[in-house]
Design an enzyme around this catalytic site. Structure first.
Site, PDB file in Angstrom:
ATOM      1  NE  ARG A 169      -4.216  -1.280  -0.114  1.00  0.00           N
ATOM      2  CZ  ARG A 169      -4.306  -2.196  -1.077  1.00  0.00           C
ATOM      3  NH1 ARG A 169      -3.323  -2.380  -1.925  1.00  0.00           N
ATOM      4  NH2 ARG A 169      -5.390  -2.938  -1.220  1.00  0.00           N
ATOM      5  CG  HIS A 174      -3.677  -0.399  -6.924  1.00  0.00           C
ATOM      6  ND1 HIS A 174      -4.000   0.186  -5.730  1.00  0.00           N
ATOM      7  CD2 HIS A 174      -3.725  -1.730  -6.690  1.00  0.00           C
ATOM      8  CE1 HIS A 174      -4.247  -0.736  -4.819  1.00  0.00           C
ATOM      9  NE2 HIS A 174      -4.079  -1.921  -5.383  1.00  0.00           N
TER      10      HIS A 174
HETATM   11  C1  GLV Z   1      -5.284  -5.143  -4.365  1.00  0.00           C
HETATM   12  O1  GLV Z   1      -4.650  -4.191  -4.066  1.00  0.00           O
HETATM   13  C2  GLV Z   1      -6.000  -5.999  -3.426  1.00  0.00           C
HETATM   14  O2  GLV Z   1      -6.069  -5.652  -2.265  1.00  0.00           O
HETATM   15  O3  GLV Z   1      -6.492  -7.036  -3.863  1.00  0.00           O
END
Ligand code: GLV
Length: 309
Positions: free
Chosen positions: A224, A272
């Site tokens: 994160r 992401h």
């Molecule tokens: C992606 O970031 C997830 O948490 O699956």
């Protein structure tokens, strides 16, 4: 009993269709179009708005549509009786491995530097590293971290891994706790962060820790954004202690257009996408969990509210 889907930054429609195809008689609604909030017992969530789940008084299960749950735990004030579950899926682990392998090899063979050379029509050969003289440190030994560590070892990398509690993996040097963290960081060329975000792991990628990596170390963050102290990374790139970073997650997503990471030659940014939940495989987990709730049997992949993962 009904299901509500509460998503931000993700299209809820394909999930509604996939679940409805398997749960024909169940009411599955997309927030905020919920006819009878008191009927909702199961919420499927991705980054739900702050405290929106409080309006569902009979909510029993909150299912994350991803591998992580901090986007639920940190935004909702859930009673301890509420069960939180996440997606654990082989496809997700394999996708993460493929993403990381791409990043690692392109770093070892210096592809992003050649990309810049190409734009300037520079013929500029550089020394490169090999798999068998590269040590990788993996932070986080959940399902994804374990798969990644095992596959990297099979390819011939030296792999060290760190987890909150003691774990053992064949041919991977496993460490845990504070002193274990130092062992994973020291003599390491590439650090991969796959930790869950908790109070204990926030800001773990900081100056003090990252400067323990080998000179010319490389950092990959797929955990994160809040794990990384951004100014500390920039400092270590500036002093050339670190040679670069591959970042898939950020404190603010999408990454603001004024952010210094965008312009930095040593930072590779991906939006992401390292491992995205596969609706075809993950919908089965959601269906099983809903059915288990109805039948009163234990759900899959329950998360400890206390531990946060
Ligand atoms: C992606 O970031 C997830 O948490 O699956």
């Amino acid at each position: 009993m009904s299901i509500v889907i509460c998503f931000n930054n993700k299209d809820p429609k394909p999930w509604q269709e996939a679940l409805q195809a398997k749960l024909k008689d169940v009411t599955i609604e997309i927030y905020p179009q919920v006819k009878n909030p008191d009927k909702v017992t199961f919420a499927l969530c991705w980054k739900p708005d702050k405290n929106i789940l409080a309006q569902f008084k009979n909510l029993k299960v909150v299912q994350s549509v991803g591998a992580s749950v901090e986007h639920i735990i940190q935004t909702q004030n859930l009673p301890s009786s509420c069960i939180i579950s996440r997606i654990v899926d082989n496809q997700l682990s394999n996708d993460m491995f493929e993403f990381l392998l791409t990043g690692i090899l392109s770093h070892l063979k210096r592809f992003s530097e050649y990309h810049i050379d190409q734009q300037q029509q520079q013929w500029n050969p550089k020394p490169y590293k090999n798999i068998n003289n590269t040590t990788i440190g993996v932070l986080g030994l959940g399902k994804i971290g374990t798969t990644v560590s095992e596959k990297l070892v099979q390819l011939g990398f030296q792999v060290k891994a760190w987890s909150a509690s003691e774990k053992k993996l064949e041919n991977v040097s496993c460490f845990y706790g504070e002193s274990g963290l130092i062992s994973v960081l020291k003599n390491t060329d590439i650090l991969i962060n796959i930790l869950p975000l908790t109070n204990a792991t926030e800001n773990i990628l900081n100056l003090q820790n990252l400067e323990k990596l080998n000179k010319n170390g490389y950092v990959i963050n797929v955990g994160r954004g809040e794990h990384l102290v951004e100014t500390d990374l920039l400092t270590l790139l500036e002093s050339q202690h670190l040679s670069g970073a591959l970042l898939d997650v950020f404190r603010t997503e999408p990454l603001p257009s004024t952010h210094p990471f965008w312009q930095h030659n040593a930072i590779t940014i991906t939006p992401h996408i390292a491992a995205i939940t596969n609706i075809n495989t993950a919908a089965d987990t959601v269906v099983i969990n809903y059915q288990n709730l109805v039948n009163g049997t234990e759900l899959l992949h329950i998360v400890s509210l206390k531990k946060g993962y």
